[in-house]
Enzyme design. Sequence first.
Site, PDB file in Angstrom:
ATOM      1  N   LYS A 115      88.218 136.480  54.618  1.00 52.84           N
ATOM      2  CA  LYS A 115      87.035 136.153  53.811  1.00 52.84           C
ATOM      3  C   LYS A 115      86.955 137.166  52.677  1.00 52.84           C
ATOM      4  CE  LYS A 115      82.586 137.205  55.083  1.00 52.84           C
ATOM      5  NZ  LYS A 115      82.146 137.992  53.916  1.00 52.84           N
ATOM      6  N   GLU A 184      75.013 133.431  51.296  1.00 55.57           N
ATOM      7  CA  GLU A 184      74.131 134.469  51.851  1.00 55.57           C
ATOM      8  C   GLU A 184      72.877 134.615  50.997  1.00 55.57           C
ATOM      9  OE1 GLU A 184      75.970 138.145  53.059  1.00 55.57           O
ATOM     10  OE2 GLU A 184      74.027 139.117  53.371  1.00 55.57           O
TER      11      GLU A 184
END
Length: 277
Positions: A115, A184
């Site tokens: 990631k 996020e």
Amino acid sequence: MQNMKLSAPAITAKKGVEKITMLTAYDASFARMLESVGVDMLLVGDSLGMVVLGYESTVPVSMDEMLHHAAAVRRGAPATMLVGDMPFLSYQVSRKEAVANAGRFFKEAGCDAVKLEGGREVCKAVQAIVQAGMPVMAHIGLTPQTVGKLGGFKVQGKDLDSARRLLKEAKALEEAGAFALVLECIPDGLARLISEEVAIPTIGIGAGAGCDGQVLVTNDLLGLFEKFVPSFVKKYINLAPDIKEAVALFLDEVKSGSFPDEEHSFAMKIESKDICR
Ligand code: KIV
């Protein structure tokens, strides 16, 4: 409960079929527990730096620290898809370095994907890593490695311009080959819209219910990290006070001599004349 390791395409295929679960893990014992309850993916997040290593932010975390913990998680959870989080400056300097560092997660720690944080500016790195044969999960919105640039730990995408920019970035990262996208700390309506507009699954953290999956920092979910708790975190249990109570009891019992008792000792009568000359 599943016991077959999911692949990146299998995760992508879950979009629209079932919600995806991801949790962070940093060591073998937690990884073993999380695998036993059937989490879809484990993320060795660079949150390692704050949650486990005691840094003030994720910025100081090194490749070697990430690999050390990722390898431990792999040993504890051999049958779960494992995502290694690329630390700050391990993928920004050049595409060559990005591919080499991503490769270390696969070769040295047994990860199944990496990631990395960022929008347009990381698309070339995403493309290069994917072209080298390694699945990439992207991460936009609040990106803790560059929190200084964002002006602090704040909800992102609240005005129309930044919402539009985040949607464009999501599409660019999909185009670059990412198999999934962490969102996020963005408003739920924006996360829902992005989730509808891209074909890859979105994994939300502080991004509402419209995402295709959810991730939390395991230590937050369990109430183990007391320094601060973001408002989007749901503590499913609050273990820190119980841990402190148990440890305080141990200290008391050792001081008072009530531990160890007979039950926790190996009983054998022995006299000094039997073994001392
Ligand atoms: O580092 C981490 O734990 C993360 C998750 C919060 C997505 O990036």
